[in-house]
Design an enzyme around this catalytic site. Structure first.
Site, PDB file in Angstrom:
ATOM      1  N   ASP A  42      -3.769   6.808  -2.041  1.00  0.00           N
ATOM      2  CA  ASP A  42      -4.563   6.301  -2.752  1.00  0.00           C
ATOM      3  C   ASP A  42      -3.818   5.911  -4.519  1.00  0.00           C
ATOM      4  O   ASP A  42      -2.547   6.284  -4.994  1.00  0.00           O
ATOM      5  CB  ASP A  42      -5.495   7.727  -3.256  1.00  0.00           C
ATOM      6  CG  ASP A  42      -6.541   8.032  -3.409  1.00  0.00           C
ATOM      7  OD1 ASP A  42      -7.456   6.455  -3.727  1.00  0.00           O
ATOM      8  OD2 ASP A  42      -7.124   8.012  -4.359  1.00  0.00           O
ATOM      9  N   ASN A  88      -1.062 -14.589   6.044  1.00  0.00           N
ATOM     10  CA  ASN A  88       0.259 -15.102   5.092  1.00  0.00           C
ATOM     11  C   ASN A  88       0.037 -16.306   3.985  1.00  0.00           C
ATOM     12  O   ASN A  88       0.867 -17.225   4.452  1.00  0.00           O
ATOM     13  CB  ASN A  88       1.450 -15.773   5.963  1.00  0.00           C
ATOM     14  CG  ASN A  88       2.154 -16.108   5.199  1.00  0.00           C
ATOM     15  OD1 ASN A  88       2.719 -14.931   4.199  1.00  0.00           O
ATOM     16  ND2 ASN A  88       3.341 -16.448   5.796  1.00  0.00           N
ATOM     17  N   ASN A  97      -3.712   2.658  -4.609  1.00  0.00           N
ATOM     18  CA  ASN A  97      -3.196   1.366  -4.565  1.00  0.00           C
ATOM     19  C   ASN A  97      -3.817   0.248  -5.450  1.00  0.00           C
ATOM     20  O   ASN A  97      -2.919  -0.604  -5.953  1.00  0.00           O
ATOM     21  CB  ASN A  97      -2.917   0.890  -3.317  1.00  0.00           C
ATOM     22  CG  ASN A  97      -2.266   1.829  -2.636  1.00  0.00           C
ATOM     23  OD1 ASN A  97      -0.865   1.861  -2.920  1.00  0.00           O
ATOM     24  ND2 ASN A  97      -2.628   2.951  -1.905  1.00  0.00           N
ATOM     25  N   ARG A 133      -6.274   0.146  -8.014  1.00  0.00           N
ATOM     26  CA  ARG A 133      -6.036   0.757 -10.020  1.00  0.00           C
ATOM     27  C   ARG A 133      -4.871   0.080 -10.567  1.00  0.00           C
ATOM     28  O   ARG A 133      -4.035  -0.735 -11.750  1.00  0.00           O
ATOM     29  CB  ARG A 133      -6.418   1.932 -10.173  1.00  0.00           C
ATOM     30  CG  ARG A 133      -7.767   1.807  -9.863  1.00  0.00           C
ATOM     31  CD  ARG A 133      -8.365   3.255 -10.263  1.00  0.00           C
ATOM     32  NE  ARG A 133      -8.800   3.801  -8.984  1.00  0.00           N
ATOM     33  CZ  ARG A 133      -8.999   4.678  -8.440  1.00  0.00           C
ATOM     34  NH1 ARG A 133     -10.371   5.640  -9.045  1.00  0.00           N
ATOM     35  NH2 ARG A 133      -8.985   5.753  -7.355  1.00  0.00           N
ATOM     36  N   THR A 134      -3.924   1.024  -9.540  1.00  0.00           N
ATOM     37  CA  THR A 134      -1.919   0.601 -10.084  1.00  0.00           C
ATOM     38  C   THR A 134      -1.583  -1.064  -9.597  1.00  0.00           C
ATOM     39  O   THR A 134      -1.327  -1.454 -10.917  1.00  0.00           O
ATOM     40  CB  THR A 134      -1.034   1.196  -8.593  1.00  0.00           C
ATOM     41  OG1 THR A 134      -1.380   2.910  -8.761  1.00  0.00           O
ATOM     42  CG2 THR A 134       0.387   1.139  -9.584  1.00  0.00           C
ATOM     43  N   TYR A 160     -12.297  -8.207  -2.756  1.00  0.00           N
ATOM     44  CA  TYR A 160     -11.332  -8.201  -0.833  1.00  0.00           C
ATOM     45  C   TYR A 160     -10.782 -10.042   0.357  1.00  0.00           C
ATOM     46  O   TYR A 160     -10.838  -9.364   0.461  1.00  0.00           O
ATOM     47  CB  TYR A 160     -12.568  -6.868  -0.533  1.00  0.00           C
ATOM     48  CG  TYR A 160     -12.355  -5.401  -1.439  1.00  0.00           C
ATOM     49  CD1 TYR A 160     -11.597  -5.223  -2.367  1.00  0.00           C
ATOM     50  CD2 TYR A 160     -13.769  -5.504  -1.119  1.00  0.00           C
ATOM     51  CE1 TYR A 160     -11.441  -4.132  -2.353  1.00  0.00           C
ATOM     52  CE2 TYR A 160     -13.501  -3.716  -1.704  1.00  0.00           C
ATOM     53  CZ  TYR A 160     -12.334  -3.390  -2.307  1.00  0.00           C
ATOM     54  OH  TYR A 160     -12.253  -1.944  -2.924  1.00  0.00           O
ATOM     55  N   HIS A 201       0.795  -0.801  -0.073  1.00  0.00           N
ATOM     56  CA  HIS A 201       0.657   0.039   0.018  1.00  0.00           C
ATOM     57  C   HIS A 201       0.934   1.261  -0.110  1.00  0.00           C
ATOM     58  O   HIS A 201       0.628   2.192   0.815  1.00  0.00           O
ATOM     59  CB  HIS A 201      -0.852  -0.103   1.473  1.00  0.00           C
ATOM     60  CG  HIS A 201      -2.429   0.622   0.788  1.00  0.00           C
ATOM     61  ND1 HIS A 201      -3.655  -0.027   0.168  1.00  0.00           N
ATOM     62  CD2 HIS A 201      -3.208   2.052   1.473  1.00  0.00           C
ATOM     63  CE1 HIS A 201      -4.181   0.775   0.458  1.00  0.00           C
ATOM     64  NE2 HIS A 201      -4.107   2.114   1.053  1.00  0.00           N
TER      65      HIS A 201
END
Length: 349
Positions: free
Chosen positions: A278, A323, A280, A282-283, A313, A274
Site C-alpha cells: 500500500d 510501453n 505506492n 503517494r510514495t 490513471y 508497485h
C-alpha cells in the site's frame, strides 16, 4: 578502480566477506577486484555501486578506463583508434538521447521560462504560502487514494491537532503522515542527499506509519493487483531486482534528461513496479516531487477530483500496458506548469 572499491567498502564498515554475501558472489573475487588482479563484469560493477553507494558515473568511468587500457593500451594505433571511437560514441549518444514530442518540448520550454521568472522573485517566497500549498498537496494526494477529508478538515488535523468526527483513524493518519513525508523530502533536498533505496523506503515508512506498521518501509511479500487497471505488477520475489534496476536507470539518466522528464519517469517506473502492499502512489509522487525540488522547481500537485484522477490513471495505464509513457510525461509537465503559474499568481508576479 581498486582503490575506489576498497575505500568505499571501508567507509561503509563492511568486510569483504559481507560484501560477497550481499552480492551473492565468492569472497575471493572481492579481494581480487580490490587488488586489481581481476576485473568485475559490468553487472558486478553496477551491483557494487549500488551496495557501496558509489556514484555510478565515477565507478563506470574508472571501470571503462581500465577496460580500454587492458584491451588496446599498448597498441601502436591506440590513440588514433580512441579518437575515431570518440566521434562515433558522441554521434551514437546524441542519437540515443530520449526524444520528446514537440508538444511536450513546448511545455518544457514554457516551464523553464516560468522557473526563470520564479528564480528572479525568490525573495518574495513566503513560508505561509508554502505551507498552504503543501497542505493542498497533502489533501489532493490523499484524495486521489480515496481519503474523504476536505481541505478544511485536513488543515484542522495538521495545524490545529483536531480529530474530525465521522472520519476514520486511518484517514487522520494518512493526513499527518503525508505532511511529515513532505517535511522529510524537503530536508533531503536541503541536505542535497542522494536519492537511493534507503530514502525511498524511509518515505514509504512515513506514509504507512501507524497504518500498516508491519509493511511500512518494507517491500511486499505477496502478489497484488491494481484495482481498475489491467497492469499486473511482478511477483514479489522480483521486486528487489526491479528496484535495483530502477536505481541503476536513475543513476544512468539523471544527468541526461530534463528534470521534469526525469521526475515523471521515476514516478511512472516506481509505481509500475508497485513494490509496496500500500502507499505506492503517494510514495511515487513524493519521489517525483523530491526530484523537482532538488532542481529548483516546485511541487507538482496532481488534483484528486474525478476528471483529473481519471486523466492521471489513464496516462499511467497507457504507460504500463502499451510501453508508451508520452501521455504520462505530458500530463506531469502540465501539472508542473499549472503549479508554477498558480504560485507566481499568488505572489503577484
Amino acid at each position: 578502480m581498486k582503490t575506489l572499491l576498497k575505500n568505499a567498502r571501508e567507509q561503509k564498515g563492511l568486510k569483504t566477506r559481507e560484501v560477497a554475501q550481499l552480492l551473492g558472489i565468492d569472497q575471493a573475487l572481492i579481494s581480487k577486484f580490490e587488488s586489481g588482479t581481476r576485473k568485475p563484469t559490468r553487472d558486478q560493477v553496477l551491483k557494487l555501486a549500488a551496495l557501496l553507494e558509489i556514484d555510478l558515473e565515477t565507478i563506470m568511468v574508472a571501470w571503462l578506463k581500465e577496460k580500454i587500457l587492458y584491451e588496446i593500451g599498448h597498441d601502436e594505433f591506440a590513440l588514433k583508434a580512441l579518437l575515431v571511437a570518440e566521434e562515433e560514441i558522441r554521434y551514437q549518444s546524441k542519437s540515443a538521447k530520449k526524444k520528446v514530442s514537440p508538444t511536450l518540448q513546448k511545455i518544457l520550454d514554457e516551464i523553464d521560462s516560468l522557473k526563470k521568472k520564479l528564480d528572479s522573485f525568490r525573495a518574495f517566497d513566503s513560508s505561509r504560502i508554502t505551507q498552504a500549498l503543501e497542505l493542498e498537496y497533502t489533501f489532493e494526494s490523499n484524495r486521489i487514494e480515496g481519503n474523504t477529508m476536505t481541505l478544511r478538515e485536513t488543515d484542522l488535523v495538521i495545524n490545529e491537532g483536531l480529530t474530525i468526527s465521522g472520519k476514520s483513524m486511518r484517514e487522520h493518519l494518512e493526513v499527518i503522515n503525508h505532511q511529515e513525508a513532505i517535511a522529510y523530502i524537503k530536508d533531503l533536498m536541503k541536505k542535497n542527499a542522494p536519492i537511493n533505496e534507503r530514502e525511498v523506503l524511509s518515505i514509504h515508512n512515513l506514509i504507512l506509519r501507524g497504518i500498516h506498521p508491519e509493511d511500512a518501509g518494507r517491500y511486499r511479500k505477496i502478489q497484488v493487483m491494481i484495482q481498475g487497471s489491467s497492469h499486473i505488477p511482478s511477483q514479489p520475489l522480483l521486486v528487489a531486482k526491479e528496484i535495483e534496476d530502477f536505481f541503476i536507470w536513475f543513476e544512468t539518466n539523471k544527468n541526461n534528461l530534463h528534470p521534469i522528464v526525469l521526475a515523471a519517469e521515476m514516478h511512472e517506473r516506481l509505481v509500475t513496479i508497485h513494490p509496496f502492499i500500500d502507499g505506492n502512489g503517494r510514495t511515487s509522487r513524493l519521489v517525483m516531487n523530491l526530484i523537482l525540488l532538488q532542481h529548483g522547481y516546485i511541487i507538482a500537485n496532481i488534483k484528486g477530483d474525478y476528471e483529473s484522477k481519471m486523466q492521471y490513471y489513464q496516462a499511467l495505464e497507457t504507460a504500463q500496458t502499451k510501453n508508451n509513457n508520452d501521455d504520462f510525461l505530458l500530463f506531469i509537465a502540465k501539472m508542473e506548469k499549472e503549479s508554477l503559474e498558480r504560485y507566481l499568481s499568488i505572489i503577484g508576479q
